[in-house]
Every structure is written in C-alpha cells, then in structure tokens.
Design a protein around this motif. Structure first.
Motif, PDB file in Angstrom:
ATOM      1  N   THR A 168     -12.093 -16.489  59.869  1.00  0.00           N
ATOM      2  CA  THR A 168     -13.500 -16.878  59.920  1.00  0.00           C
ATOM      3  C   THR A 168     -13.692 -18.382  60.018  1.00  0.00           C
ATOM      4  OG1 THR A 168     -13.609 -16.954  57.492  1.00  0.00           O
ATOM      5  CG2 THR A 168     -14.177 -14.871  58.551  1.00  0.00           C
ATOM      6  N   ALA A 169     -12.585 -19.136  60.018  1.00  0.00           N
ATOM      7  CA  ALA A 169     -12.648 -20.601  60.041  1.00  0.00           C
ATOM      8  C   ALA A 169     -13.559 -21.119  58.933  1.00  0.00           C
ATOM      9  CB  ALA A 169     -13.131 -21.092  61.414  1.00  0.00           C
ATOM     10  N   SER A 170     -13.416 -20.524  57.749  1.00  0.00           N
ATOM     11  CA  SER A 170     -14.230 -20.907  56.599  1.00  0.00           C
ATOM     12  C   SER A 170     -13.329 -20.997  55.369  1.00  0.00           C
ATOM     13  CB  SER A 170     -15.348 -19.887  56.360  1.00  0.00           C
ATOM     14  OG  SER A 170     -14.810 -18.611  56.056  1.00  0.00           O
ATOM     15  N   PRO A 171     -13.789 -21.635  54.296  1.00  0.00           N
ATOM     16  CA  PRO A 171     -12.946 -21.746  53.092  1.00  0.00           C
ATOM     17  C   PRO A 171     -12.564 -20.382  52.543  1.00  0.00           C
ATOM     18  CG  PRO A 171     -14.837 -23.222  52.959  1.00  0.00           C
ATOM     19  CD  PRO A 171     -15.075 -22.348  54.149  1.00  0.00           C
ATOM     20  N   SER A 172     -11.355 -20.284  52.028  1.00  0.00           N
ATOM     21  CA  SER A 172     -10.915 -19.051  51.389  1.00  0.00           C
ATOM     22  C   SER A 172     -11.590 -18.907  50.040  1.00  0.00           C
ATOM     23  CB  SER A 172      -9.393 -19.054  51.211  1.00  0.00           C
ATOM     24  OG  SER A 172      -8.750 -19.069  52.469  1.00  0.00           O
ATOM     25  N   LEU A 173     -12.055 -17.699  49.742  1.00  0.00           N
ATOM     26  CA  LEU A 173     -12.739 -17.418  48.491  1.00  0.00           C
ATOM     27  C   LEU A 173     -12.052 -16.259  47.791  1.00  0.00           C
ATOM     28  CD1 LEU A 173     -16.459 -17.544  49.692  1.00  0.00           C
ATOM     29  CD2 LEU A 173     -15.224 -19.341  48.465  1.00  0.00           C
ATOM     30  N   GLU A 174     -11.972 -16.332  46.474  1.00  0.00           N
ATOM     31  CA  GLU A 174     -11.427 -15.257  45.655  1.00  0.00           C
ATOM     32  C   GLU A 174     -12.561 -14.595  44.889  1.00  0.00           C
ATOM     33  OE1 GLU A 174      -8.320 -14.045  45.088  1.00  0.00           O
ATOM     34  OE2 GLU A 174      -7.243 -15.371  46.464  1.00  0.00           O
ATOM     35  N   ALA A 175     -12.572 -13.269  44.881  1.00  0.00           N
ATOM     36  CA  ALA A 175     -13.607 -12.554  44.134  1.00  0.00           C
ATOM     37  C   ALA A 175     -13.263 -12.442  42.658  1.00  0.00           C
ATOM     38  CB  ALA A 175     -13.806 -11.162  44.719  1.00  0.00           C
ATOM     39  N   GLY A 176     -11.964 -12.364  42.345  1.00  0.00           N
ATOM     40  CA  GLY A 176     -11.581 -12.106  40.968  1.00  0.00           C
ATOM     41  C   GLY A 176     -11.959 -10.701  40.532  1.00  0.00           C
ATOM     42  N   HIS A 177     -12.198  -9.829  41.495  1.00  0.00           N
ATOM     43  CA  HIS A 177     -12.673  -8.488  41.187  1.00  0.00           C
ATOM     44  C   HIS A 177     -12.454  -7.614  42.419  1.00  0.00           C
ATOM     45  CE1 HIS A 177     -14.988  -5.589  38.872  1.00  0.00           C
ATOM     46  NE2 HIS A 177     -15.759  -5.354  39.905  1.00  0.00           N
ATOM     47  N   LEU A 178     -12.499  -6.302  42.230  1.00  0.00           N
ATOM     48  CA  LEU A 178     -12.346  -5.358  43.329  1.00  0.00           C
ATOM     49  C   LEU A 178     -13.713  -5.092  43.959  1.00  0.00           C
ATOM     50  CD1 LEU A 178     -10.118  -2.864  41.320  1.00  0.00           C
ATOM     51  CD2 LEU A 178      -9.297  -4.478  43.061  1.00  0.00           C
ATOM     52  N   LEU A 179     -13.848  -5.373  45.243  1.00  0.00           N
ATOM     53  CA  LEU A 179     -15.116  -5.171  45.937  1.00  0.00           C
ATOM     54  C   LEU A 179     -14.965  -4.074  46.993  1.00  0.00           C
ATOM     55  CD1 LEU A 179     -16.248  -8.879  46.392  1.00  0.00           C
ATOM     56  CD2 LEU A 179     -17.108  -7.208  44.736  1.00  0.00           C
ATOM     57  N   PRO A 180     -16.031  -3.309  47.225  1.00  0.00           N
ATOM     58  CA  PRO A 180     -15.924  -2.157  48.135  1.00  0.00           C
ATOM     59  C   PRO A 180     -15.830  -2.578  49.595  1.00  0.00           C
ATOM     60  CG  PRO A 180     -18.191  -2.442  47.434  1.00  0.00           C
ATOM     61  CD  PRO A 180     -17.381  -3.425  46.629  1.00  0.00           C
ATOM     62  N   VAL A 181     -15.076  -1.807  50.373  1.00  0.00           N
ATOM     63  CA  VAL A 181     -15.014  -2.020  51.814  1.00  0.00           C
ATOM     64  C   VAL A 181     -16.098  -1.166  52.460  1.00  0.00           C
ATOM     65  CG1 VAL A 181     -12.540  -2.468  51.730  1.00  0.00           C
ATOM     66  CG2 VAL A 181     -13.344  -0.165  52.193  1.00  0.00           C
ATOM     67  N   PRO A 182     -16.625  -1.594  53.594  1.00  0.00           N
ATOM     68  CA  PRO A 182     -17.611  -0.746  54.281  1.00  0.00           C
ATOM     69  C   PRO A 182     -16.933   0.495  54.844  1.00  0.00           C
ATOM     70  CG  PRO A 182     -17.029  -2.638  55.640  1.00  0.00           C
ATOM     71  CD  PRO A 182     -16.375  -2.855  54.305  1.00  0.00           C
ATOM     72  N   ARG A 183     -17.603   1.628  54.751  1.00  0.00           N
ATOM     73  CA  ARG A 183     -17.021   2.868  55.280  1.00  0.00           C
ATOM     74  C   ARG A 183     -17.374   2.984  56.753  1.00  0.00           C
ATOM     75  NH1 ARG A 183     -19.564   6.045  50.301  1.00  0.00           N
ATOM     76  NH2 ARG A 183     -18.302   5.154  48.630  1.00  0.00           N
ATOM     77  N   THR A 184     -16.700   2.139  57.534  1.00  0.00           N
ATOM     78  CA  THR A 184     -16.912   2.102  58.978  1.00  0.00           C
ATOM     79  C   THR A 184     -15.581   2.329  59.680  1.00  0.00           C
ATOM     80  OG1 THR A 184     -16.524  -0.283  59.066  1.00  0.00           O
ATOM     81  CG2 THR A 184     -18.801   0.442  58.709  1.00  0.00           C
ATOM     82  N   ARG A 185     -15.639   2.597  60.975  1.00  0.00           N
ATOM     83  CA  ARG A 185     -14.413   2.800  61.746  1.00  0.00           C
ATOM     84  C   ARG A 185     -13.578   1.526  61.794  1.00  0.00           C
ATOM     85  NH1 ARG A 185     -13.280   7.959  61.539  1.00  0.00           N
ATOM     86  NH2 ARG A 185     -15.199   9.165  61.795  1.00  0.00           N
ATOM     87  N   ASP A 186     -14.238   0.379  61.924  1.00  0.00           N
ATOM     88  CA  ASP A 186     -13.492  -0.887  61.927  1.00  0.00           C
ATOM     89  C   ASP A 186     -12.726  -1.061  60.624  1.00  0.00           C
ATOM     90  OD1 ASP A 186     -14.250  -1.632  64.445  1.00  0.00           O
ATOM     91  OD2 ASP A 186     -15.592  -3.256  63.825  1.00  0.00           O
ATOM     92  N   ALA A 187     -13.426  -0.875  59.498  1.00  0.00           N
ATOM     93  CA  ALA A 187     -12.782  -1.060  58.192  1.00  0.00           C
ATOM     94  C   ALA A 187     -11.655  -0.054  57.991  1.00  0.00           C
ATOM     95  CB  ALA A 187     -13.815  -0.938  57.070  1.00  0.00           C
ATOM     96  N   LEU A 188     -11.855   1.167  58.469  1.00  0.00           N
ATOM     97  CA  LEU A 188     -10.812   2.186  58.331  1.00  0.00           C
ATOM     98  C   LEU A 188      -9.581   1.821  59.163  1.00  0.00           C
ATOM     99  CD1 LEU A 188      -9.894   4.927  57.219  1.00  0.00           C
ATOM    100  CD2 LEU A 188     -10.996   5.998  59.208  1.00  0.00           C
ATOM    101  N   ASP A 189      -9.789   1.322  60.391  1.00  0.00           N
ATOM    102  CA  ASP A 189      -8.658   0.922  61.223  1.00  0.00           C
ATOM    103  C   ASP A 189      -7.830  -0.164  60.533  1.00  0.00           C
ATOM    104  OD1 ASP A 189      -9.346   2.706  63.203  1.00  0.00           O
ATOM    105  OD2 ASP A 189     -10.304   1.230  64.505  1.00  0.00           O
ATOM    106  N   VAL A 190      -8.523  -1.161  59.985  1.00  0.00           N
ATOM    107  CA  VAL A 190      -7.825  -2.263  59.308  1.00  0.00           C
ATOM    108  C   VAL A 190      -7.114  -1.747  58.061  1.00  0.00           C
ATOM    109  CG1 VAL A 190      -8.158  -4.433  58.053  1.00  0.00           C
ATOM    110  CG2 VAL A 190      -9.365  -4.042  60.215  1.00  0.00           C
ATOM    111  N   LEU A 191      -7.793  -0.933  57.266  1.00  0.00           N
ATOM    112  CA  LEU A 191      -7.193  -0.401  56.047  1.00  0.00           C
ATOM    113  C   LEU A 191      -5.944   0.414  56.369  1.00  0.00           C
ATOM    114  CD1 LEU A 191      -7.239   0.206  52.989  1.00  0.00           C
ATOM    115  CD2 LEU A 191      -8.803   2.098  53.490  1.00  0.00           C
ATOM    116  N   CYS A 192      -6.014   1.246  57.390  1.00  0.00           N
ATOM    117  CA  CYS A 192      -4.855   2.072  57.745  1.00  0.00           C
ATOM    118  C   CYS A 192      -3.654   1.197  58.114  1.00  0.00           C
ATOM    119  CB  CYS A 192      -5.202   3.006  58.899  1.00  0.00           C
ATOM    120  SG  CYS A 192      -6.237   4.419  58.430  1.00  0.00           S
ATOM    121  N   GLU A 193      -3.891   0.148  58.906  1.00  0.00           N
ATOM    122  CA  GLU A 193      -2.770  -0.717  59.266  1.00  0.00           C
ATOM    123  C   GLU A 193      -2.216  -1.433  58.031  1.00  0.00           C
ATOM    124  OE1 GLU A 193      -1.652  -4.621  61.958  1.00  0.00           O
ATOM    125  OE2 GLU A 193      -3.249  -3.299  62.633  1.00  0.00           O
TER     126      GLU A 193
END
Length: 453
Positions: free
Chosen positions: A105-130
């Motif tokens: 994203t050419a932006s500063p790296s950020l840490e959540a310090g927590h588990l955040l949900p992924v969107p239930r989309t085809r794009d997110a599923l493709d990335v998660l599977c890999e």
C-alpha cells in the motif's frame, strides 16, 4: 479426510495457573500461546506435563494468515520450532489479520495488537488459501485454523462464515479449530445464527474446539476470556457435539483467573454437555444420524482438489485490493483516520477503544515497571498516547515508545517520578543497530540527549 488425533478434554496453559493445571484431574492435553514460549527454555511446568504424557499444542496469535501479505518466513520458522520442541501433533492459528500497510500500500506498517476479521469475499479467500498453503508447507505437523470473534462487519461480504470456512477447507485441506464462544460473539454482534454456521461448515474437518467466556455491555459481546463460560456458549457446544464428536475440547482463560476449583467446575460442565450431546449423535435405531437438511458433505481428502490450483498463484492485484481495504480499516482503528465507507462508525469506535485498552493491558504486563512507576496515572496516560501513536512494532517497543512520549512531553510532572521513568527508559532502550538513514540516526541521538536531561 483422515481422522484427526483424539485429544480429549484440555485447558489453556498459562503461567499464572501452571501449578493448578498440573494438579487438575482428567486433563488430557493443554494449549500454550506459541509466542510466549522459547524452544530452548520451555517452562518446567510444560516439561513435567509432557513427561506425564499430556499433549501440548502451540497456539499462534501473530502469523496473520488472513492478511494481504504472505506469512513471514521467520514467524513460520518460529512456529515450527515450537511444534518440534513440544512434540506436538498439530499447531493452530487464526483466520485473521493482525497488521496492515507496508509495501503493498506504500503506507506505514501498522500493528493491530489484536485479531481482526477478514472480509468474506472471493479476494480475501484466495489470499487466505495461498497463505494457508504456504504455512502448511513450512510446518512439520498439520495446521488447524480458528474462526475469530468480531465486533465489526465488513461491507459487501459475499459469503457466510460457514460457506467461507467450507471453501477454505475444500481448497487447502486445512483443519478447523472451532471456537463456540466466538460463534456466540458473532451471533450477538453481527446477528449470525450459530446453528446455521454449523449447518454450513464441514464439521468433520474439526481438529478441536475452544470454549471460553465473555461479557455483554451496551448490546455488544466482548470475548474477554476472563469470565465464566455462559450457558449460551455451552448450548452451542451441545449443538456442535450432537452433529459430530469433536476430537478435543479446550477451556480457555487468559486473565482474571479464578481459584482452581472454579476452573475444574467449568471443565466438569463441559464434560457433562458433551456426554448429553453424544446421546443425540446416534439415531434411535442405533445407526449414525444422517446429515441435516442442507448440510454439505465434508471434503474427501486432506489435499486440495482442482480448485486448489487457484490458491497457488494469487495475483498481485488481488493482494493489493485486500491490502488497501485492511490498511484503511486498521488506520481508522488505531490512527484516527476517517472511517472507510460502509463500516458502522459506532462499532468502529467500540473496536478502537477495545484495541487501545488491550494495548494498555499488555504493555502493563510486558513492562510491569511502568504502572508501578506511574501509579494510577498509567492507564489514562497510555490511552491518551494510543490515540495518536499507532503500534508499529511489538509490545516491548510500544512500552519504550510510550515512555519516550511521556518524557519528551515533560511528563510526569513530579520530578522524582520523571527521574525514575527516564532511568527506566535509558536502561531498556540501550544501544541499537545503527540505521541506514542519517536522519534516523540524528533523530535518535537527539531524543537520547533530550531524555538524559
């Protein structure tokens, strides 16, 4: 799909209750947070449990398999080392993202310090599977991934949780760690029916189950892992266990630990719930009960089918689209940037406050001297700091950055307290490898000069 190893009834091992866990009757296995373990210096309590034949499973929290980036090799190596050191039959992680920003994203790296949900989309599923496939290749034992609790929902989701998990298992052969407390959380916070989720997901892929407590405030359920297990969570466990016998069930408790007797009573309630539910697994005729109406069959093997090839080469554009969305959300949560379109502003505010509160709690644990030095002023000061200072490294770095922030702002006002805080910072910041950037070296040197005064 091959049958998973039978684990039995277990409890989350934590240093605060280590001795109590060793004395508890009927503990078949324990789960330990992977990031809190050092393979060469394992806690004596875990070694004693292992010597008695108690299985130990490392449970990762920082891999970020649902993030847009590929999992870091160093984190995968560390998880593999812990599995080998403990002789574990499997390792577990979460379906979540924990950091965002950076090169994609050419932006500063950020840490959540927590588990955040992924969107239930085809794009997110493709990335998660890999990402899951990359983790599977790097780990010496099978991987199971956990559904998480969420306060917020992504706009434009294309699948239910059950459908998302089913496709993930179908394409990767990964096992599932089903947290029934998280199903309850998502029922309260996102209106998702736990029974419908169980109808849709492949229960035969379950490696084990988590059971935990939480609390409700202002219509929002907080998955605290610091409160007793409520009846609603046990009811979901019973629903799951009436469909399939889970290979293992584990009680999680991360803080606010009660006396050992209360933990044993909770374990007893879990065992009773499972026993009653098992009576419904077999039909009255003595034959196994069939699948519910609309319930899909489980994937046939542990290896991905033809669809698995989609997970082998995710396009850069797919990762970038996911990265931009995750970075915008995380920046709104931890850096105060505008709320991305489609999100509930009220819920994002609740999540942002929860993230800041967790940061304050964890920093107080990893740097216990800070609340000791600052007293009652620690928490409000840290929450003020967190509003404008996102976490970009781990919690130890966060503790040092907070102390630096306080001192450069002329706080605390009491001279003796400020002297103690400055001494603490100088002792622990120590020498660091010189930066390749002259401006960074100058800035660090300037801060140290100012802080010594």
């Amino acid at each position: 799909m091959t049958q998973p190893r039978r684990l039995g009834t277990g409890i989350g091992w934590r240093p605060e209750i280590a001795e109590a866990v060793e004395r508890m009757p009927g503990i078949d296995w324990v789960e330990a947070v992977a990031e809190n373990l050092c393979p060469g210096h394992l806690p004596e309590s875990l070694l004693r449990l292992r010597g008695r034949g108690v299985t130990v499973v490392p449970h990762g929290v920082s891999l970020g398999l649902g993030g847009a980036d590929r999992p870091e090799e160093s984190r995968l190596t560390a998880l593999a080392e812990r599995a080998e050191a403990l002789g574990s039959p499997l390792v577990t992680e979460h379906i979540a993202f924990v950091r965002a920003g950076g090169a994609l994203t050419a932006s500063p790296s950020l840490e959540a310090g927590h588990l955040l949900p992924v969107p239930r989309t085809r794009d997110a599923l493709d990335v998660l599977c890999e990402n899951v496939r990359l983790a599977q290749e790097a780990l010496p034992v099978p991987l199971a991934v956990e559904n998480i609790a969420a306060l917020i929902s992504w706009p434009g989701e294309e699948m239910t949780e059950g459908q998302f998990l089913y496709d993930l298992v179908d394409r990767t052969g990964v096992r599932l760690l089903i947290d029934v407390a998280n199903l309850h959380t998502n029922h309260v916070n996102r209106g998702e029916d736990p029974s419908k989720a169980l109808d849709e997901l492949p229960v035969e892929a379950i490696a084990y189950v988590h059971v935990a407590g939480g609390f409700e405030r202002d219509g929002v359920w907080h998955d605290s892992h610091a409160h007793p297990v409520p009846r609603q969570v046990l009811d979901i466990l019973a629903d799951l266990a009436s469909r399939v016998t889970p290979p293992g069930v584990l009680l999680e408790r991360d803080e606010n630990f009660p006396d050992p007797g209360e933990l044993e009573r909770e374990l007893g309630s879990i065992r009773v719930t499972l026993t009653k539910a098992r009576a419904r697994v077999v039909a009255p005729s003595g034959t196994p009960a069939g699948p519910r109406a609309g319930e899909a069959a489980a994937p046939a093997s542990d290896t991905p089918g033809a669809a698995g090839s989609r997970a082998a080469d995710v396009a850069v554009g797919t990762r970038q689209r996911l990265a931009l969305g995750q970075a915008a959300l995380l920046s709104a949560l931890v850096a105060g940037t505008p709320v991305p379109e489609g999100f509930d502003r009220g819920r994002l505010g609740v999540q942002a406050r929860a993230l800041a509160a967790k940061r304050a709690d964890v920093v107080a644990k990893v740097a216990a001297e800070l609340p000791e030095i600052l007293g009652d002023a620690y928490r409000p000061a840290f929450l003020t700091y967190a509003q404008g200072h996102p976490m970009s490294g781990g919690y130890r770095r966060d503790a040092l950055d907070f102390a630096e922030y306080m001192l450069l702002a002329g706080h605390p006002e009491d001279a003796e307290t400020r002297r103690r805080l400055r001494a603490w910072w100088l002792e622990r910041s120590g020498p660091t490898p010189p930066s390749q950037r002259p401006t960074a070296r100058l800035a660090r040197a300037t801060r140290r000069v100012l802080l010594r005064r």
